[in-house]
Scaffold this active site. Structure first.
Site, PDB file in Angstrom:
ATOM      1  N   LYS A 146      -9.709 -17.491 -30.408  1.00 49.63           N
ATOM      2  CA  LYS A 146      -9.824 -17.637 -31.927  1.00 49.63           C
ATOM      3  C   LYS A 146     -10.862 -18.618 -32.198  1.00 49.63           C
ATOM      4  O   LYS A 146     -11.693 -18.683 -33.040  1.00 49.63           O
ATOM      5  CB  LYS A 146      -8.207 -18.011 -32.277  1.00 49.63           C
ATOM      6  CG  LYS A 146      -7.578 -16.888 -32.214  1.00 49.63           C
ATOM      7  CD  LYS A 146      -6.287 -17.364 -33.128  1.00 49.63           C
ATOM      8  CE  LYS A 146      -5.005 -16.343 -32.697  1.00 49.63           C
ATOM      9  NZ  LYS A 146      -3.734 -17.100 -33.077  1.00 49.63           N
ATOM     10  N   GLU A 156       2.661 -12.780 -23.376  1.00 53.52           N
ATOM     11  CA  GLU A 156       2.698 -14.009 -23.958  1.00 53.52           C
ATOM     12  C   GLU A 156       3.566 -14.905 -23.704  1.00 53.52           C
ATOM     13  O   GLU A 156       3.304 -16.369 -24.025  1.00 53.52           O
ATOM     14  CB  GLU A 156       2.585 -13.624 -25.498  1.00 53.52           C
ATOM     15  CG  GLU A 156       1.116 -13.190 -26.083  1.00 53.52           C
ATOM     16  CD  GLU A 156       1.080 -13.450 -27.484  1.00 53.52           C
ATOM     17  OE1 GLU A 156       1.952 -13.592 -28.428  1.00 53.52           O
ATOM     18  OE2 GLU A 156      -0.061 -13.188 -28.068  1.00 53.52           O
ATOM     19  N   HIS A 175       1.483  12.123 -13.943  1.00 53.85           N
ATOM     20  CA  HIS A 175       0.420  13.009 -13.536  1.00 53.85           C
ATOM     21  C   HIS A 175      -0.928  12.135 -13.701  1.00 53.85           C
ATOM     22  O   HIS A 175      -1.999  12.862 -13.751  1.00 53.85           O
ATOM     23  CB  HIS A 175       0.427  14.459 -14.705  1.00 53.85           C
ATOM     24  CG  HIS A 175       1.318  15.320 -14.508  1.00 53.85           C
ATOM     25  ND1 HIS A 175       1.422  16.331 -13.702  1.00 53.85           N
ATOM     26  CD2 HIS A 175       2.729  14.996 -14.883  1.00 53.85           C
ATOM     27  CE1 HIS A 175       2.626  16.985 -13.867  1.00 53.85           C
ATOM     28  NE2 HIS A 175       3.314  16.012 -14.461  1.00 53.85           N
TER      29      HIS A 175
HETATM   30  O1  PA5 Z   1       3.683 -14.039 -30.818  1.00 51.51           O
HETATM   31  C1  PA5 Z   1       3.045 -14.771 -31.529  1.00 51.51           C
HETATM   32  O2  PA5 Z   1       3.322 -15.770 -32.392  1.00 51.51           O
HETATM   33  C2  PA5 Z   1       1.801 -14.047 -31.845  1.00 51.51           C
HETATM   34  O3  PA5 Z   1       1.446 -12.996 -31.017  1.00 51.51           O
HETATM   35  C3  PA5 Z   1       1.624 -13.748 -33.193  1.00 51.51           C
HETATM   36  O4  PA5 Z   1       2.717 -12.780 -33.620  1.00 51.51           O
HETATM   37  C4  PA5 Z   1       0.155 -13.025 -33.648  1.00 51.51           C
HETATM   38  O5  PA5 Z   1      -0.697 -13.879 -33.167  1.00 51.51           O
HETATM   39  C5  PA5 Z   1       0.080 -12.913 -35.277  1.00 51.51           C
HETATM   40  O6  PA5 Z   1       0.315 -13.984 -35.868  1.00 51.51           O
HETATM   41  P1  PA5 Z   1       0.402 -14.167 -37.294  1.00 51.51           P
HETATM   42  O7  PA5 Z   1       1.990 -13.237 -37.555  1.00 51.51           O
HETATM   43  O8  PA5 Z   1       0.457 -15.629 -37.677  1.00 51.51           O
HETATM   44  O9  PA5 Z   1      -0.653 -13.489 -38.164  1.00 51.51           O
END
Ligand code: PA5
Length: 485
Positions: free
Chosen positions: A476, A340, A361
């Protein structure tokens, strides 16, 4: 700077092109696939400059549009949290984390931790690394008052959630008995993530059914962790949970960098981990990053070596090869962190976690003999937490193991690790070692902070903003639109 005995270190010399080597086909291959030491020297200079920039980012109060988002709050957070706790004890953020986690711990024998992405992986990595694999199966007396923990809300999996409810319904029939009470920690920084929100709705329904709609238990057994303003916060307040009982995730800390906020620290405290040692490890790593020269700075070394491997040596696959089952979840946490943070604008290495010796393995064949598109970072724990299991002598030696009778499981693991590295070297497969002295709160704190800092440095080297994850928004939006029709 005086380093504690537990300092982690990065050994990358094995993937540098050897200085003097007689010509052989393997040496020729190494000269093409390993890193030229001079190139690393040049990048080390740039990495030091980037460190200056990352350090300066922490001080910015007004963030210019072209630098947004900038979530540098995670860098100083561990030390800040410890300092505030020293000064203000129970009223400090850590004081509140410990007291609310403690309240839940005293009241329940099972806790469901809801969250996804950065609101899930950190806590799950700590649980797997630092607690017994059989924690949930241990009798209460052997869990030193810590509840069994179940992770949910990290998917949309009807049957998995159903099975959790079934298990809770079977195990818990008398809500007035502590051993039959369960609670929830719901974690979402945005408070709007559908996976977590839907799981919370279902679990809230389940709780109200079990405890009764007017029971005082509900408010005491739900511990929300969310941003300063969020739908989740509004919902919890509407349910009668006091605002002061809702723990915040600071605005300037991004989800996947949030393991040292309540998102990771509340589950850690529930597990009975030494939260201060965790923070101390992370704070120590930040200091090393900011103060040490390249030669003693694992953050800069890791970022520079891996940056060169993916951008100049054509190794787009970044393998984190963990030499302990207990580190697989840490690998998944790193997968998210790297993917990310750096997977942007058509760039970024592809992370891949392998667990050794299990995957020797399976993936081992490909690592040794497949496409030359990988750099391998072994994550190796030097000393196991428990005493070494010996091979030992046996009257029946049909398995032919008596010859190794004085060797132990750690000896075998070490031989496999060195054997694999030798084999990688011989066939010009670049591999480095990230060594942790032992698995503890202090070393996990160091390791996680190191990988977060290295990811930021690598992003800056690449010219990619490591913060934010605009690519995740597309699915989303589509999902919500589809649900409306
Ligand atoms: O790194 C990030 O911001 C995302 O991966 C969030 O952690 C993930 O989408 C979860 O988001 P939230 O904590 O708002 O539910």
């Amino acid at each position: 700077m005086q380093l504690p005995d537990e300092a982690i270190s990065y050994h990358y010399q094995g993937l540098l092109v050897p200085q003097v080597e007689e010509w052989t086909p393997a040496a020729e291959a190494r000269s093409r696939h390993f890193l030229p030491p001079n190139r690393l020297k040049e990048i080390a200079q740039r990495a030091m400059q980037v460190r200056g920039q990352v350090a300066a980012d922490r001080e910015l109060r007004q963030i210019p549009a072209e630098m947004q988002p900038l979530d540098a709050g995670f860098i100083d957070l561990p030390q800040k949290t410890l300092d505030q706790h020293r000064r203000h004890a129970e009223t400090s953020p850590l004081g509140r984390i410990l007291s609310l986690a403690n309240r839940l711990r005293e009241n329940v024998d099972a806790a469901v931790i809801l969250g996804i992405g950065g609101s899930h992986f950190g806590a799950s990595a700590l649980f797997d690394a630092l607690k017994s694999r059989y924690h949930n199966n241990l009798p209460i007396k052997d869990r030193s008052g810590t509840p069994r923990l179940f992770f949910e809300g990290d998917n949309v999996d009807n049957d998995a959630l159903h099975e959790l409810f079934e298990m809770l319904q079977l195990a818990c029939v008398e809500p007035d008995v502590r051993e039959e009470r369960w609670g929830v920690v719901v974690i979402s920084k945005s408070g709007a993530t559908l996976e977590t929100a839907v799981a919370y709705r279902a679990i809230r329904r389940e709780m109200l059914e079990y405890y009764g709609h007017h029971s005082p238990y509900f408010n005491r057994l739900v511990l929300p962790i969310t941003g300063e303003s969020s739908k989740l916060r509004d919902l919890c307040k509407a349910d009668g949970i006091a605002d002061s009982d809702i723990l915040p995730i600071p605005d300037d800390v991004g989800g996947r960098f949030s393991v040292f906020t309540p998102a990771g620290l509340v589950p850690a405290a529930l597990m009975g981990l030494d939260v201060r040692a965790l923070l101390l490890g992370a704070a120590t790593m930040t200091r090393r990053f900011l103060e040490e020269p390249f030669e003693r700075n694992p953050v800069l070394q890791y970022a520079a070596v891996n940056y060169l491997m993916s951008t100049e040596q054509d190794k787009p696959i970044r393998v984190l090869s963990v030499w302990s089952k207990k580190l697989e979840a840490l690998g998944l946490w790193y997968d998210q962190l790297l993917a990310e943070s750096l997977g942007k604008n058509g760039q970024g290495p592809t992370p891949l976690t392998a667990v050794q010796t299990r995957d020797l393995h399976s993936r081992g064949q490909q690592f040794q003999d497949g496409r030359r598109d990988k750099v391998i970072n072994n994550l190796f724990v030097k000393s196991p937490a428990h005493s070494a299991i010996p091979i030992g002598m046996m009257d029946h030696n049909q398995d032919d193991l008596n010859q190794y009778n004085r060797k132990t499981m750690p000896d075998i693991l070490s031989a496999a690790h060195h054997g694999a590295n030798q084999a990688y070297f011989d066939s010009a497969r670049p591999a480095a070692d990230l060594v942790i002295p032992t698995l503890s709160e202090h070393t996990m704190g160091q390791l996680m902070q190191m990988l977060m800092l290295a990811t930021v440095v690598e992003g800056r080297l690449m010219g990619v903003n490591p913060y934010g994850q605009p690519g995740v928004e597309a699915y989303k939006r589509n999902m919500r639109n589809l649900l409306k029709t």
